[in-house]
Enzyme design. Sequence first.
Site, PDB file in Angstrom:
ATOM      1  N   ASN A  85      -8.523  -1.267   4.617  1.00  0.00           N
ATOM      2  CA  ASN A  85      -8.708  -1.627   3.209  1.00  0.00           C
ATOM      3  C   ASN A  85      -7.591  -2.517   2.682  1.00  0.00           C
ATOM      4  OD1 ASN A  85      -6.782   0.353   3.355  1.00  0.00           O
ATOM      5  ND2 ASN A  85      -7.479   1.471   1.556  1.00  0.00           N
TER       6      ASN A  85
ATOM      7  N   THR B  24      -2.520   1.293  -4.656  1.00  0.00           N
ATOM      8  CA  THR B  24      -2.958   2.457  -3.901  1.00  0.00           C
ATOM      9  C   THR B  24      -4.301   2.955  -4.396  1.00  0.00           C
ATOM     10  OG1 THR B  24      -2.383   4.729  -3.302  1.00  0.00           O
ATOM     11  CG2 THR B  24      -1.647   3.960  -5.454  1.00  0.00           C
TER      12      THR B  24
ATOM     13  N   ARG C  34      -1.017  15.553  -2.032  1.00  0.00           N
ATOM     14  CA  ARG C  34      -2.432  15.154  -2.075  1.00  0.00           C
ATOM     15  C   ARG C  34      -3.269  16.415  -2.292  1.00  0.00           C
ATOM     16  NH1 ARG C  34      -3.097  10.075   0.676  1.00  0.00           N
ATOM     17  NH2 ARG C  34      -5.157  10.674   1.439  1.00  0.00           N
TER      18      ARG C  34
ATOM     19  N   ASP D 196      -4.812   6.198  -4.458  1.00  0.00           N
ATOM     20  CA  ASP D 196      -4.549   7.571  -4.890  1.00  0.00           C
ATOM     21  C   ASP D 196      -4.616   7.711  -6.407  1.00  0.00           C
ATOM     22  OD1 ASP D 196      -4.353   8.725  -2.473  1.00  0.00           O
ATOM     23  OD2 ASP D 196      -2.183   8.745  -2.367  1.00  0.00           O
TER      24      ASP D 196
ATOM     25  N   ASP E  70       0.863  -1.178   0.000  1.00  0.00           N
ATOM     26  CA  ASP E  70       0.000   0.000   0.000  1.00  0.00           C
ATOM     27  C   ASP E  70       0.906   1.236   0.000  1.00  0.00           C
ATOM     28  OD1 ASP E  70      -2.325   1.616   0.319  1.00  0.00           O
ATOM     29  OD2 ASP E  70      -1.904   1.722   2.467  1.00  0.00           O
ATOM     30  N   LYS E  71       0.350   2.402  -0.250  1.00  0.00           N
ATOM     31  CA  LYS E  71       1.156   3.626  -0.259  1.00  0.00           C
ATOM     32  C   LYS E  71       0.949   4.447   0.996  1.00  0.00           C
ATOM     33  CE  LYS E  71       0.023   7.388  -2.461  1.00  0.00           C
ATOM     34  NZ  LYS E  71       0.224   8.417  -1.383  1.00  0.00           N
ATOM     35  N   THR E  72      -0.252   4.962   1.174  1.00  0.00           N
ATOM     36  CA  THR E  72      -0.518   5.880   2.276  1.00  0.00           C
ATOM     37  C   THR E  72      -0.430   5.156   3.614  1.00  0.00           C
ATOM     38  OG1 THR E  72      -1.992   7.149   0.856  1.00  0.00           O
ATOM     39  CG2 THR E  72      -2.161   7.516   3.232  1.00  0.00           C
TER      40      THR E  72
END
Length: 1026
Positions: free
Chosen positions: A675, A556, A476, A558, A356-358
Amino acid sequence: MKRFVYINDESYQNDYCDNRISNTKYTLLNFLPKNLWEQFRRFMNQYFLLIACLQLWSLITPVNPASTWGPLIFIFAVSATKEAWDDYNRYISDKQANEKEVWIVKNGTRKHIQAQDIRVGNIVWIRENEEVPCDLVLIGTSDSQGICHVETAALDGEIDLKTRVIPLTCVGLDSEQLHKIKVKQIAIQVYPNLIYKAKTEVEFTKGLIIVNFNFSGNETKLGMSRGVPEPKLTAMDAMIDKLTGAIFLFQIAVVVVLGSAGNVWKDTEARKQWYVKYDDDEPWYQILVIPLRFELLCSIMIPISIKVSLDFVKSLYAKFIDWDEEMYDHETDTPAHAANTAISEDLGQVEYILTDKTGTLTENKMIFRRCCIGGTFYGNESGDALRDVELLNAVANNSPHVIKFLTVMTLCNTVIPIKSSSGAILYKAQSQDEDALVNAASNLHMVLVNKNGNTAGQRIKTFVDAVDKYAQLGLRTLCLGWRELESEEYLEWSRSFKEANSALIDREWKVAEVCQKLEHSLEILGVSAIEDRLQAGVPETIEILRQSGINFWMLTGDKQSTAIQIALLCNLISSEPKGQLLYINGRTVDEVARSLERVLLTMRITTSEPKELAFVVDGWALEIILSRYNEAFTELAVLSKTAICCRVTPSQKAQLVKLLKSCDYRTLAIGDGGNDVRMIQQADIGVGISGREGLQAARAADYSVGKFRFLKRLILVHGRYSYNRTAFLSQYSFYKSLLICFIQILFSFLSGIAGTSLFNSVSLMAYNVFYTSIPVLTTVLDKDLSEKTVMQNPEILLYCQAGRLLNPSTFAGWFGRSLYHAIVVFLITVHAYANEKSEMEELSMVALSGSIWLQAFVVTLEMNSFTFVQFLAIWGNFIAFYIINFFISSIPSAGMYTIMFRLCRQPTYWVTLLLISGVGMGPVLALKYFRYTYRPSAINILQKAERSRGPMYTLVNLESQLRSDMENTNISISTPPVKNKNSVYEPLLSDSPISSRRSLVSSSFDIFQPAQSRTTSSFPRNIKAN
């Protein structure tokens, strides 16, 4: 379905269960039968039980049944004790939760009861910051607007506050009215996924966060959705199972051959001997006696202790992770934790990491950095808009555009202002982004003090074209808009919004539909840009793990531009000219198909180029690909080392993990939020980060760490050491069992092939349980290389990924060693005592002593590092062998009376053992010396450098050595692809760690190519040496 709840009516409360929760697996009554049933579901346990039962037949058993029943009962007892202990800990945890005191309202008064005594229909009274004991429907709060905020970390791991509002029919009622309620109803709508929604159908009251209780105990959402995760099978466990099956087939062949030979000898030669007597009229089953004897005699080929030994060392591997101070995150006070104790060796064979990224690669600490208001950019020069003099002046001068922008930024969110006892205003937000925006506005003197009424600002849409500039910087972005409403329009919308928010069915969809009616004709005020900084050490960690041959996919939610920028910053992809990023996009099936075909063809064409290729795909295109072009995307996954998947859903993350697993890659998924749970559970190894998004990912994972950078040590140090140690332990367990079994088989040729045992029952039982098990368990402390060397040279992980230490080839070496040592022990022992007037027990003890001597030298030779504990275990156990046998030889009824005393006084005994050791270990030492001196591996070279304290090899030196290894074993990096390769055997087909990853034989995109151009091609891009 609907459930009707009657408030404080005891006549209906017995229709539902109480609030007692239970996570235990067993009870006192069912523990023994249930545990035995679970243990006997395993093939090896069934096999050993069959052998133990056959040994009860005195006609066929060559040894005392205790030699099998003793270890079998011991192993079952150890497993049962471990299960009982784990279940007892769950019982203690349940007991603490069940006996916690809570307030309920009954007959107009509040009183304390235990949480387990709450019944459906009770009114539960909860104060601020208290834990919710069960599933509840909110009917009243101390807030004037009937709102309360709850944290659901115990349910889903999320620490952000969730807003709950009392039903419209409950507004205006006070606590006194609530206390007088007795028989009223609430209708609960229950859906198949066990997550219910509720709506009050009559009037209630409010008080200090007062709720009405609906579902209890194991019928709550948490209780009903609770499940036991499926056990994960490591690649090494799969290999051990296959090797066990091969040994079993070999055992059957030996039994058939020797059993048949024994029957033939009995009917021919045996009847001619004067000292052998057989009845002429033997029953029909006599023909089975000798084969069954050999079955019992050869049953020790499969070591009965291997499962307990592996479980024990794997538990220690997990503890090593828990105790590792270098993986302790001091910032969050979070240690590393291994929740799954059975898969540590798989960490050393990871080939793909899906991240994942965030919150995983980034800190998930949102900081307001820049903004664009009315076409004016703020914060570009300083990188901090809050210190931009031009913006501060605009605020001071009440610039209309800036004031509107800050007003929207302050109000259009779900942030809740809370005034502390000191008078300061603190904010509670459902997301880090909203918290950053509101605090930034507060710093610019637009302070959110209170909220009256509902806001739908969280529905404001993002306009991609307006945010490209900031997205390229990895920020963001959010576009803010404004529109004035007429009173009539707002009242009509507010009524529709309340109706949608009170719906029992499709509530989210109806709310979204109502919000869309309001969100049009907006005046664009500006764009905010929030920074989510990379965690410390992320670029270095990714770079080192990529050097070790691990490929990365970033999944991700995003937008594409932000994800690409973060990927560049963390070394996930390379910029031109070193790297090239290929885009897969489109909104229709045809557009996506053309884009996928173009990327796939580019991958095929450039397989021989040194350029690093990666592809990026968004969630919309990915949904079309996974439903229509799954095979083509699978081929692309095999060809590509790096991928960026944007705007993906939790289910798509899990699908991508499943796709890579279908290609027989060992996958590791890492994330920090709810998630990411499906992705984590789907992967071979799941790692959760105890981050700001909560603990749900960490709780669902096999391993949890405080920061992404600890993944480097988890894989390179703990994963590699676990793989090396388990590989030796498992093969050595087979070696020691095969050694004693081969001696028994050789002895049968001197005993008329009758299935007679050379060793007595006590010796066999002690051999498996004490003499040979304790020394090898010290391999948990063995290190072939220091941790510093391993971290400096990540390429050596390739040996684990390729399965160099446990495969059919290495197992054949151990098999051959056991056969050779058995021949040496047997022949030297028999010839040394051929002319001696010795008892059979003396011959047996000499052969057993020779086996113990050999195994002590084998373990010593295979150890790469020595500690005092290892030295004590190996040679202390060696001395204990003699102490135990001296003691047994002093007991007249033991069957070995004076045997050891007589042997130790004979020079022949010691000369025989020295000869056995010399002949047995000589070729092994010579072969090891030859390989170490003349054909060293990269690991041997590093070992030499460590021991000589000379210069450490650089990465270039190692790569040259690895290529040399590949050339010496005649393995081409352009090995033709093999379809449907096996996940266990495939990495082991070459003796080199540099084995090319195979792909599908034919192109999955034949549908795009003309018939004459369809050719078989190989795809060697995914080569571990790169």
